[in-house]
Design an enzyme around this catalytic site. Structure first.
Site, short mmCIF file in Angstrom:
data_model
loop_
_atom_site.label_atom_id
_atom_site.label_comp_id
_atom_site.label_asym_id
_atom_site.label_seq_id
_atom_site.Cartn_x
_atom_site.Cartn_y
_atom_site.Cartn_z
N HIS A 1 24.46 -46.82 -8.12
CA HIS A 1 23.53 -46.70 -9.24
C HIS A 1 24.08 -45.75 -10.31
O HIS A 1 24.02 -46.02 -11.51
CB HIS A 1 22.17 -46.18 -8.76
CG HIS A 1 21.28 -47.25 -8.20
ND1 HIS A 1 21.50 -47.82 -6.97
CD2 HIS A 1 20.16 -47.84 -8.69
CE1 HIS A 1 20.56 -48.72 -6.73
NE2 HIS A 1 19.73 -48.76 -7.76
N HIS B 1 20.57 -40.41 -2.36
CA HIS B 1 21.94 -39.93 -2.49
C HIS B 1 21.96 -38.41 -2.60
O HIS B 1 21.01 -37.79 -3.09
CB HIS B 1 22.61 -40.52 -3.74
CG HIS B 1 23.02 -41.95 -3.58
ND1 HIS B 1 24.08 -42.34 -2.79
CD2 HIS B 1 22.50 -43.10 -4.10
CE1 HIS B 1 24.20 -43.66 -2.85
NE2 HIS B 1 23.25 -44.14 -3.63
#
Length: 333
Positions: free
Chosen positions: A143, A193
């Protein structure tokens, strides 16, 4: 020839969280050393992320970052990129398609290369619409790679094509910055993350942006020339399709498709007229809306139809050549 036998691995464990001895035995020594070097950075950030979530989480931010995460997915780019081309900006559409394709490809390659886990849950709470996120490794963040590379490219295009005093230029820059920031920080906020993952994705994003920006004229000449070399992208992408099917398929279509459109007068005139006839008013806005609705609907119909055809055609081919296959194979296996 004997059939390949697949051993099952427990699927209740996140990717990258198995015993370190397994990775030491399976990976090349220097690759194993690199993983051991990076792993403490990911591990020590887990309690920090859990404390941050506890301090700043609200229902509004939860919903906001869960939804903005969709701005870095395949589905979003499948809708967004064709719209750019439909309205006459084929160069920008091709460029961002390449950025996202190679962003997904290289970040996926590095994830499988490093085998680093995502932040542990618990203590971190993972907020996501994807059910298979735990089956993917964490470093680097795809992303982050895609959102930052696209934002940098949009800023570069705005600075290159719009005058410094133009409000549109500042609006484009602020919009791109907001897009990248919301997606990147959202990955940390949602516990998907670590900061290390995001930094890795950011570095990769800058490298991809710089490569794409420096070679933009070469790629444009590639698809606007009369040479047939553009069709070499098909066998090249077929050799790489095992690493990421979706975006290698996109590249296989974008370059030969752009070349064919540029050499077909009707298609070229259609793109030029779309770029010239963008205007405001009730009827033009209605036409634009219908163009988007019909186009996006056709995209989803085409996608569903292709999947059905592939489910019919590919299994016999895989069985005939004894290729690795297993119906509904779990990703982490």
């Amino acid at each position: 020839m004997a059939r390949k036998i697949f051993k099952s691995i427990a699927v209740d464990m996140d990717a990258g969280t198995h015993d370190d001895r397994l990775y030491s035995a399976a990976l090349h020594p220097w690759r194993s050393w690199l993983r051991k070097f990076m792993l403490p950075f990911v591990r020590q950030e887990t309690p920090w992320l859990a404390a941050m979530q506890k301090r700043i989480r609200t229902p509004f931010l939860d919903h906001f970052f869960i939804w903005t995460a969709n701005l870095g997915t395949h589905t979003f780019f499948m809708i967004f990129l064709p719209i750019l081309i439909w309205f006459g900006n084929a160069h920008l559409g091709r460029s961002i398609a390449c950025l996202t394709a190679f962003g997904v490809f290289w970040s996926g390659f590095l994830k499988d290369f490093m085998c680093l886990p995502r932040p542990l849950s618990p203590p971190v709470h993972r907020l996501t619409m994807s059910q298979g996120a735990a089956l993917e490794y964490g470093f680097p963040s795809t992303h982050s790679t895609n959102s930052i590379s696209v934002a940098l490219y949009l800023i570069a295009v705005a600075c290159d094509s719009l005058p410094p005093q133009s409000p549109g230029r500042m609006l484009c820059i602020l919009g791109a910055m907001f897009y990248a920031t919301s997606v990147v920080f959202g990955r940390i906020y949602c516990g998907m993350h670590s900061i290390t993952d995001v930094i890795g994705g950011t570095i990769l994003a800058f490298m991809l942006y710089w490569t794409q920006w420096a070679s933009r004229d070469i790629l444009d000449a590639f698809v606007t020339s009369d040479s047939y070399w553009v069709f070499l992208t098909i066998p090249v992408c077929l050799t790489l399709v095992g690493l990421h099917v979706c975006f290698m398929g996109v590249v296989m279509g974008v370059f030969p498709g752009s070349w064919m459109c540029n050499n077909a007068e009707l298609c070229r005139l259609g793109l030029e007229s779309s770029a010239e006839n963008v205007s405001f008013g009730l009827m033009p806005l209605f036409i634009i809306l219908m163009k988007v609705i019909i186009g996006v609907t056709m995209l989803f119909i085409w996608r569903l139809a292709c999947k059905k055809v592939c489910y019919i055609i590919l299994p016999p081919i895989y069985r005939a050549f004894n290729l690795p296959h297993r119906k509904f194979e779990v990703g982490a296996r």
